[in-house]
Design a protein around this motif. Sequence first.
Motif, PDB file in Angstrom:
ATOM      1  N   MET A  17     -32.506   4.029  38.450  1.00 19.60           N
ATOM      2  CA  MET A  17     -31.287   4.660  38.953  1.00 19.60           C
ATOM      3  C   MET A  17     -31.077   5.993  38.236  1.00 19.60           C
ATOM      4  O   MET A  17     -31.152   6.061  37.004  1.00 19.60           O
ATOM      5  N   SER A  18     -30.842   7.045  38.990  1.00 19.66           N
ATOM      6  CA  SER A  18     -30.504   8.340  38.406  1.00 19.66           C
ATOM      7  C   SER A  18     -29.000   8.394  38.143  1.00 19.66           C
ATOM      8  O   SER A  18     -28.235   7.531  38.606  1.00 19.66           O
ATOM      9  N   LEU A  19     -28.580   9.422  37.410  1.00 20.08           N
ATOM     10  CA  LEU A  19     -27.144   9.592  37.178  1.00 20.08           C
ATOM     11  C   LEU A  19     -26.407   9.874  38.486  1.00 20.08           C
ATOM     12  O   LEU A  19     -25.257   9.477  38.663  1.00 20.08           O
ATOM     13  N   ASP A  20     -27.076  10.527  39.423  1.00 21.27           N
ATOM     14  CA  ASP A  20     -26.461  10.772  40.732  1.00 21.27           C
ATOM     15  C   ASP A  20     -26.247   9.464  41.483  1.00 21.27           C
ATOM     16  O   ASP A  20     -25.221   9.262  42.141  1.00 21.27           O
ATOM     17  N   ASP A  21     -27.258   8.540  41.393  1.00 25.83           N
ATOM     18  CA  ASP A  21     -27.097   7.231  42.035  1.00 25.83           C
ATOM     19  C   ASP A  21     -25.928   6.474  41.421  1.00 25.83           C
ATOM     20  O   ASP A  21     -25.126   5.865  42.127  1.00 25.83           O
ATOM     21  N   LEU A  22     -25.861   6.527  40.084  1.00 25.73           N
ATOM     22  CA  LEU A  22     -24.803   5.801  39.388  1.00 25.73           C
ATOM     23  C   LEU A  22     -23.431   6.387  39.716  1.00 25.73           C
ATOM     24  O   LEU A  22     -22.442   5.667  39.858  1.00 25.73           O
ATOM     25  N   LYS A  27     -18.346   5.832  41.486  1.00 29.42           N
ATOM     26  CA  LYS A  27     -17.331   6.838  41.797  1.00 29.42           C
ATOM     27  C   LYS A  27     -16.799   7.524  40.529  1.00 29.42           C
ATOM     28  O   LYS A  27     -15.699   8.089  40.518  1.00 29.42           O
ATOM     29  N   ILE A  28     -17.587   7.473  39.422  1.00 29.67           N
ATOM     30  CA  ILE A  28     -17.238   8.151  38.174  1.00 29.67           C
ATOM     31  C   ILE A  28     -18.004   9.465  38.122  1.00 29.67           C
ATOM     32  O   ILE A  28     -19.201   9.505  38.424  1.00 29.67           O
ATOM     33  N   GLN A  29     -17.332  10.555  37.731  1.00 31.21           N
ATOM     34  CA  GLN A  29     -17.991  11.847  37.699  1.00 31.21           C
ATOM     35  C   GLN A  29     -19.200  11.815  36.757  1.00 31.21           C
ATOM     36  O   GLN A  29     -19.193  11.169  35.705  1.00 31.21           O
ATOM     37  N   LYS A  30     -20.217  12.573  37.146  1.00 28.63           N
ATOM     38  CA  LYS A  30     -21.491  12.566  36.411  1.00 28.63           C
ATOM     39  C   LYS A  30     -21.305  13.003  34.962  1.00 28.63           C
ATOM     40  O   LYS A  30     -21.925  12.454  34.050  1.00 28.63           O
ATOM     41  N   ARG A  31     -20.409  13.959  34.714  1.00 30.50           N
ATOM     42  CA  ARG A  31     -20.234  14.438  33.339  1.00 30.50           C
ATOM     43  C   ARG A  31     -19.645  13.347  32.442  1.00 30.50           C
ATOM     44  O   ARG A  31     -19.941  13.301  31.243  1.00 30.50           O
TER      45      ARG A  31
END
Length: 289
Positions: A17-22, A27-31
């Motif tokens: 899983m990438s951070l984009d998938d997560l 629904k939590i911002q990537k940062r």
Amino acid sequence: MTELGKRLREAREERNMSLDDLQEITKIQKRYLIGIEEGNYAIMPGKFYVRAFIKQYAEAVGLDPDELFEQYANDIPSIQQEEELPGQLSRVKSRQLSEKGAKLIDLLPKLLVVTAVVGIAVVLWIFFQNRNVNEEPRNEVIEKTTEFEQSKNIVQQSDESEEPEETQQDDQQDELKEEEKEKLNLQVVEASGRESTIELTDSEKFILEISTKGDSWIEVKNAKGKSFFRNMMYENQSQTFDLTNETEVLLVIGYAPNAEIKINGEIVPYPIDPNSEVRQDIKIIYKKG
């Protein structure tokens, strides 16, 4: 990077899983996800959100949040009892309740007056109705009622005696056939690791119901990849899907101990012990009866 962040990132990478998938799943911002992995909690909107985001991250990658909170207690900031946002919400709610209470007190005398007027009108109407009605003598009414009940009982006994035994037997057989049709015919075809396959056969319908007693990631899609549901479910929530037109459905349960599955109204036990595999990927093959 903290030990907690390292554990979470390893679990995410194990599931490819990438951070984009997560980000799409939780629904939590990537940062903020990056901040959790690096232990940089200063960028979070508040300490309450730190624990909430870590919990959603853990559930999405198949880890037990309670176990992580206990194991890495030193890496997670404690929640302050009096944060600014909850305090503001409490004051707003108290002010709203006070305003509603004042309005109700102002309306109370008017409601009492209206209730009294309606009650007097009803009493007067009943009084004049009883005064103008000419009732039959009591004995005559009793005699007529008794005759009617006797004739009614004779007709009912006659109808029951004339019903053929064969008709009663046919009705019983029809009821048994209906009960047999309603029985759920499920069979576990394969179960390995967290993946399993179930066959639903000889059924005219395929109604899937998922209810949760706690937080769990849920995904429902068909063999062509069409998604019917893909989101977090929380305590005392439920979702129902009519999948009668589908032949194959993939069900992903992020935290199985918190989720209950029903097919056509009957509870379906997990093919794999949910305490040993908290995340389960279940394929349901539907062969219409």
